[in-house]
Design a protein around this motif. Structure first.
Motif, PDB file in Angstrom:
ATOM      1  N   ASN A 171     -15.645  -5.586   8.104  1.00 14.34           N
ATOM      2  CA  ASN A 171     -16.465  -5.313   6.914  1.00 14.34           C
ATOM      3  C   ASN A 171     -17.945  -5.306   7.286  1.00 14.34           C
ATOM      4  O   ASN A 171     -18.720  -4.468   6.818  1.00 14.34           O
ATOM      5  N   ARG A 222       0.854  -1.203   0.000  1.00 11.38           N
ATOM      6  CA  ARG A 222       0.000   0.000   0.000  1.00 11.38           C
ATOM      7  C   ARG A 222       0.880   1.239   0.000  1.00 11.38           C
ATOM      8  O   ARG A 222       1.673   1.445   0.918  1.00 11.38           O
ATOM      9  N   GLU A 277     -12.420  -0.876   1.802  1.00 15.16           N
ATOM     10  CA  GLU A 277     -11.251  -1.727   1.601  1.00 15.16           C
ATOM     11  C   GLU A 277     -11.527  -2.894   0.668  1.00 15.16           C
ATOM     12  O   GLU A 277     -10.597  -3.553   0.182  1.00 15.16           O
ATOM     13  N   TYR A 294      -9.503  -2.703  -2.536  1.00 15.66           N
ATOM     14  CA  TYR A 294      -8.061  -2.878  -2.674  1.00 15.66           C
ATOM     15  C   TYR A 294      -7.498  -4.044  -1.881  1.00 15.66           C
ATOM     16  O   TYR A 294      -6.291  -4.251  -1.861  1.00 15.66           O
ATOM     17  N   THR A 295      -8.336  -4.806  -1.214  1.00 18.11           N
ATOM     18  CA  THR A 295      -7.840  -6.000  -0.539  1.00 18.11           C
ATOM     19  C   THR A 295      -8.883  -7.086  -0.614  1.00 18.11           C
ATOM     20  O   THR A 295     -10.076  -6.823  -0.641  1.00 18.11           O
TER      21      THR A 295
END
Length: 973
Positions: free
Chosen positions: A867, A390, A856, A859-860
């Motif tokens: 979550n 990152r 997120e 990107y992950t």
């Protein structure tokens, strides 16, 4: 002498007899330890048969697996930790083992209560029952005064802990009681008398008040963990006496004030985490902590500079100081010893340049410097930082050309350089960034063409390049990016056409190419993007007619303003919500929208010839479609007939998960068209009324989908069957073992070759989404909304913290919160749920619903319970505001989280956001919940509270009318 003479006078035979008799007396006096252990086996044997294979009457107990004997051949230790054991422990039998010194049975699935019989194990020195699912309170442990090691963390115990009993356990060296549902209590002063302790773990066990003066008397402590409690006030001044301390964990409390003088004496400290508190002052007490490996002080009120000495900490690998008020420069030697792996100093007031050697030896994974005033450029040697995952330096004053190698770093998941003054171009070697999911370059001075190789980065989910000087064509090969969900290219100098291949980006939900120089027609194929939610093509040079296919997309935002479009606005797009979407196109006409010239008969006649040709083509195509549909219809009818025949046979397998007062035939006969109450992607839902009058909801999940026209497409049908099977398996695996008042009840499953039926309780008030946002909308007062919020929160808390294995729902939304006749909520629809194995996070594909998904996700691929917390925060915002997660009024590319957060500057502002149907005197109570929702939707997952903490906060936000009712009732009683 006499006995010696007697033995001399005996013959050898009597001596042998005497010895045998003596041996018999000894063995008969020993307890029957085999019987005791076999009773333990009978309580646990169903869970792990192989483990107990050696536990037989014919075998010596000392040869039993997991049993350790002392020198006298007596059982000294039961060593059965982490063996996947189920059952209830018979403490009355276990404590008959008189020489038992150690019980190690942690990390299993043991349940039931820890009974008073445990007090009889008076020789115990080691007791490990942590990581289980016991219930009830812990008995008084005073008789166990030989205990040295006590681990009950995450054991499931609750209620008032017998702190007083610790006064008698003065030999304790290890005490771990954290992560239990204990009754709130001040810091137990009895702990301060345990002067032999080297490890104290009291994280998340409802401790309130201050850390008492006297903690410094525990001078042998190496590990002190008090995180995730409700501690207040300053850190005690004598904490500096704990010079053996290796780890100090104080995060997620309400500690305030400055670091005490003497904290710098903790020179053995390796890990220090006091994040998410209200600490203030400077960091200079940390200058002498040269052995630090991890320093985490984020989300506090620290000010002043970062001590230069940190640059000389040879072992420092993690530094997290984000969300403070720090000023000055980063130590320029930071990371120069080659061990730095993680740094996050975002959201401060820092300046200066990036230290040149932070990625020495390529160990750094995260470089996060967001929202500061840093200057200069990215050092050239960072192009070799192959470990980097990152890179986020957005919203600073960086400038210069980005080193070419940065674009191609193989492990990068996100590049966020936005809101700086970078220049130069994106280079061709971006193709080597095989893990890249997010590319954020907006608000810079980048220029040049996008390299064709960007289309080789198949992992890309989001591209945001707004407000730069990019030029040339959008790569035609962009259709290769199948995971791309967001393409934001507005305010650049792109020319040429919109690539036809864009329609191959099947995951696209957002396209913004406004304020460029694009020309020619809008590709009709964009209408095939079924997930497209937002389309902005304004301020270009696009011409031609607006494709009617765009109506196939479920658009919440459409903007085609200021182009060269002509012809009629498609009827399906001629709605009031899109009234301004077509401004600045003089050639457009409309049949019903005000402000546009009418599509007159003259205009129609000018296109009559073309229309006639089109109609003939359409007629032929329609005939072909009808033939295909007819074939499908016959196929479907045959399959439906087959299904009806299977419904009347006895080829069904019923598995019950609760006590049933009905059979499968009653359920199957209720699956009729007139009982259909809902449709979903995996099947239909029916309301079935039994002979007894009991109502059930039956989800019919097809394995071959007999009523689906799309099943004619064999290739996609196979994929859909596989997906439905996975959803079915996930839902059954999750719900069959769950027992909670706020999780929907699964009564049974009924399966056949063609179909899977899941039989649930019927909830007459439907979903929360229906009651807030659809034609079934009901005016729900804050009293009911609060009860829905806290009930749903408790359901999620149970899934995350109360199950044997953590369950992550992954699709928390108002549509999956069902309401019974009393408006009590149930968490439902576990088709995407995952039961967490091992460490608690895992890699998987992006799943969820737009508007509820945590940022997120982009990107992950690691999914954690945070979550779900984010999604639940969105639901709380819906409950308070009455708004949908995505509304046009929030602004372009904005959602409810942005709208609430950016408008919540004070209590008065918050009240303006509350749903107007909520009565005025309860709006302040609603604002309390809105603040909790903002915490839940923090951008950084680690900043979000656990669901356990969310429920605690919701309980503390109890509306004033409820508190008054409780007080009055107590008074009457």
């Amino acid at each position: 002498m006499l006995s010696r003479k007697i033995f001399r006078q005996w013959s050898p035979a009597p001596m042998i007899l005497f010895a045998l008799f003596y041996l018999f007396l000894i063995t008969s006096s020993q307890p029957d330890e085999s019987r005791t252990l076999l009773m333990l086996k009978s309580a646990l044997q169903n869970s792990n048969g192989d483990l107990f294979r050696s536990w037989t009457e014919s075998n010596s107990v000392c040869n039993y697996s997991g049993i350790v004997c002392n020198s006298n051949g007596l059982v000294a230790e039961i060593k059965l930790a982490n063996k996947q054991l189920l059952g209830t422990l018979p403490f009355d039998s276990i404590c008959e083992l008189q020489s038992l010194e150690k019980i190690s049975m942690g990390s299993n699935f043991l349940h039931g209560s820890i009974s008073e019989d445990l007090r009889r194990c008076t020789n115990l020195q080691h007791l490990d029952l942590g990581g289980n699912s016991f219930t009830g309170v812990m008995p008084d442990l005073s008789p166990l005064n030989k205990l040295k090691y006590l681990n009950l963390s995450a054991s499931g115990i609750s209620g008032a802990f017998p702190w007083k009993s610790l006064e008698n356990l003065t030999s304790l060296t290890f005490l771990s009681l954290g992560d239990n549902y204990l009754e709130k209590s001040p810091f137990p002063l009895e702990v301060l008398k345990l002067e032999k302790l080297y490890s104290l773990y009291l994280t998340n066990c409802s401790i309130t008040g201050k850390i008492p003066l006297g903690i410094g008397n525990l001078t042998l402590l190496e590990n002190l963990e008090l995180s995730d409690n409700q501690l207040i006030g300053q850190m005690p001044s004598d904490i500096g006496k704990l010079q053996n301390l290796w780890q100090l964990e104080l995060y997620d409390n309400f500690l305030s004030g400055k670091f005490p003088d003497g904290l710098g004496n903790l020179t053995s400290l390796v890990n220090f985490d006091a994040s998410h508190n209200q600490l203030e002052g400077d960091l200079y007490e940390l200058r002498s902590l040269k052995n630090l490996v991890s320093l985490q002080l984020f989300e506090n009120q620290f000010s002043g500079g970062i001590p230069e000495e940190l640059g000389n900490f040879r072992n420092l690998s993690e530094l997290s100081l984000y969300s403070n008020k720090l000023t000055g420069h980063l130590p320029q030697k930071l990371g120069s010893w080659g061990g730095l792996e993680f740094i996050d100093v975002s959201d401060n007031f820092l300046s200066g340049s990036i230290p040149p050697d932070m990625c020495r030896n390529s160990r750094m994974t995260d470089l996060l410097m967001v929202n500061n005033s840093f200057t200069g450029s990215i050092p050239e040697n960072y192009a070799n930082c192959s470990s980097l995952k990152r890179l986020r330096v957005n919203n600073n004053n960086f400038s210069g050309i980005v080193p070419s190698g940065i674009w191609g770093l193989p492990n990068l998941v996100i590049i966020d350089l936005s809101m700086n003054q970078f220049e130069g171009s994106v280079t061709y070697n971006i193709a080597e960034a095989k893990s890249l999911a997010q590319l954020f370059l907006f608000d810079n001075q980048f220029s040049g063409e996008l390299p064709l190789t960007i289309s080789e980065v198949s992992s890309l989910v989001s591209i945001k390049l707004s407000s730069n000087q990019f030029s040339g064509h959008i790569p035609e090969t962009i259709g290769s990016l199948k995971k791309l969900s967001s393409l934001i290219l507005d305010k650049n100098k792109f020319s040429g056409t919109i690539p036809e291949s864009l329609s191959s980006c099947v995951s696209l939900s957002e396209i913004n190419i406004a304020f460029n120089s694009l020309s020619r027609e809008i590709p009709a194929s964009l209408g095939s993007l079924r997930n497209l939610n937002s389309l902005n093509l304004s301020s270009n040079r696009l011409s031609g007619e607006i494709p009617s296919t765009l109506s196939s997309s479920i658009l919440s935002l459409l903007d085609l303003r200021y182009n060269l479009l002509f012809g009629p606005i498609p009827q399906s797009l001629s709605i009031q919500a899109f009234k301004e979407a077509f401004d600045g196109n003089p050639g457009l006409c409309s049949w019903n929208l005000e402000g546009f010239r009418s599509c007159s008969s003259d205009a129609r006649s000018s296109t009559r010839t073309r229309t006639r040709t089109t109609l003939i083509s359409c007629f032929i195509a329609a005939i072909m479609v009808l033939l295909v549909l007819l074939a499908c219809f016959i196929s479907v009818k045959l399959k439906q007939h087959k299904l009806e025949q299977s419904l009347s046979t006895n080829s069904w397998d019923l598995k019950q998960y609760r006590v049933l007062n009905f059979n499968e035939n009653e359920v199957i006969h209720g699956i009729k068209q007139e009982n259909l109450i809902g449709r979903g992607g995996s099947g239909n839902v029916y309301k079935v009324v039994l002979k007894s009058g009991k109502e059930l909801a039956v989800k019919h999940i097809w394995t071959s989908h007999p009523g689906d026209w799309r099943s004619c497409r064999s290739s996609t049908a196979m994929l859909k069957r596989s997906s439905r099977s996975l959803e079915y398996d996930a839902e059954v695996a999750t719900l069959s073992s769950i027992r909670h008042v706020n999780v929907v009840k699964l009564y049974c499953s009924i399966t056949s070759e063609d179909s899977n039926l899941l039989v649930y309780e019927y909830l007459p008030n439907g979903s929360l989404w229906d009651r807030l946002h659809t034609c079934r909308k009901t005016e729900i007062g804050w009293e009911i909304r609060y009860e829905i919020a806290i009930g749903a929160g408790r359901g999620l808390e149970y899934l995350h913290h109360g199950c044997d294995r953590q369950v992550i729902h992954r699709d928390v939304k108002s549509g999956n919160i069902l309401l019974d006749e009393d408006w009590k909520p149930r968490i439902a629809d576990f088709g995407l749920a995952k039961i967490v194995q091992g460490e608690g996070n895992w890699t998987n594909v992006i799943a969820g619903t737009l508007g509820y998904m945590a940022p997120e996700y982009a990107y992950t691929s690691k999914v954690t319970e945070k979550n779900d917390v984010y999604s639940f925060g969105v639901v709380l915002m819906e409950l308070v505001t009455g708004k949908r997660p995505i509304e046009p009024e929030f602004g372009e590319n904005k959602d409810i989280v942005y709208w609430v957060s950016s408008n919540m500057r004070s209590k008065e502002d918050g009240i303006q956001l509350v749903d107007s149907t909520i009565v005025e005197q309860l709006k302040e109570d609603a604002v309390k919940v809105l603040r909790i929702a903002i915490l839940c939707t923090a951008k950084i997952p680690a900043s979000r509270p656990s669901m356990r903490m969310v429920v605690q906060m919701l309980e503390e936000a109890e509306p004033s009318y409820l508190s008054n009712v409780i007080v009055n009732n107590d008074g009457q009683n």
